[in-house]
Scaffold this motif. Sequence first.
Motif, short mmCIF file in Angstrom:
data_model
loop_
_atom_site.label_atom_id
_atom_site.label_comp_id
_atom_site.label_asym_id
_atom_site.label_seq_id
_atom_site.Cartn_x
_atom_site.Cartn_y
_atom_site.Cartn_z
N ASP A 79 0.85 -1.23 0.03
CA ASP A 79 -0.15 0.16 0.09
C ASP A 79 0.78 1.26 0.19
OD1 ASP A 79 -3.02 -0.84 0.26
OD2 ASP A 79 -1.75 -2.38 1.32
N HIS A 85 0.83 3.74 -2.21
CA HIS A 85 -0.11 4.69 -2.83
C HIS A 85 0.86 5.95 -3.14
CE1 HIS A 85 -4.08 3.41 -1.26
NE2 HIS A 85 -3.46 2.36 -0.68
N ASP A 144 -1.73 -2.05 -4.30
CA ASP A 144 -1.95 -0.40 -3.91
C ASP A 144 -0.65 0.03 -3.92
OD1 ASP A 144 -4.72 -0.67 -3.81
OD2 ASP A 144 -4.87 0.20 -1.73
N HIS A 204 -3.78 -8.92 -3.02
CA HIS A 204 -3.80 -7.59 -2.18
C HIS A 204 -4.96 -7.72 -1.17
CE1 HIS A 204 -4.09 -3.33 -1.57
NE2 HIS A 204 -5.52 -3.36 -1.80
N HIS A 208 -4.14 -4.13 1.67
CA HIS A 208 -5.43 -3.45 1.72
C HIS A 208 -5.84 -2.88 3.08
CE1 HIS A 208 -9.11 -2.56 -0.37
NE2 HIS A 208 -10.00 -3.45 0.51
N HIS A 231 -3.73 -2.03 5.55
CA HIS A 231 -2.98 -1.03 6.24
C HIS A 231 -2.64 -1.05 7.63
CE1 HIS A 231 -2.93 2.22 2.93
NE2 HIS A 231 -3.90 1.58 2.36
FE LIG Z 1 -4.22 0.75 0.36
#
Ligand SMILES: [Fe+2]
Length: 277
Positions: A12, A14, A54, A160, A199, A201
């Motif tokens: 993640d 991002h 992510d 994920h 996913h 976090h």
């Molecule tokens: Fe995420």
Amino acid sequence: MNRPFLVAQISDLHLKAGNRLTYGVVDTLGALRRAVDHLNASDPRPDIVVISGDLVDFGRADEYAVLHPELARLHMPCYLVPGNHDARGPLLAAFADHGYLPASADGPLDWMVDEHPLRLIGLDSTIPGGHGGQLLDSQLQWLDDQLALRPKAPTLLILHHPPFISGIGHMDREPFINAAALERVIARHPQVERLLCGHLHRPMQRRFGGSLSCVCPGTSHQIVLDLQDAAPAHFNLEPAGYLLHRWDEQQGLISHNGVFGDYPGPYPFYDAHGLID
Ligand SMILES: [Fe+2]
């Protein structure tokens, strides 16, 4: 091999382009740089890195263009799967040099790598344009076939979406489609040591089909630990982290939860007189 095989898992990321802060708050690029530096400086150094989705925030080509050189700084091979914030086409275009990825983005980006002490299978659990997770029947059949080929090879699945309900209200609105069917596949193949997910976090574990599904913390922001049905979609900046999976044929797979950043210590327990009083 005699020494343990180390798999670092990050998740993640991002990333955004143009030095923009994610959600106006989070320096995700700075966080990834710290993560890469940390993993490169670790002793012993992880043998490989897996990234559970992510990768970027909006699935755009300019975001992947920022991500690629940062991951190229890793001193070890890395393997990635998409998350719901990714887009298959731009991801594949940016990572054409990742030879394990499929050639076409027309379907799920599933893959298999057989060259390490742990067999790796990447599963694309995304629904294009959607938020929740799923594995198509065709993917489950492919997974079942792959696992049947090498029943004695200890295996990690990287995907994920965690195939379970977390208890954090806003993350559970779209349950994993086909989770029960996936669990039946896993139950037939006891060589599956872990399902490595992202996913959510934050670190989490759950039994799954006789194996263990675990969720990796984010490299930058974490989802608030709020176990209410009405939990709002909030994140915070708790210490970012990663999972470090240590494989040894005799000892099996041990999954450690590490953090990025500098903290006070280390301090000794003992001095010349014994345990410090
Ligand atoms: Fe995420």
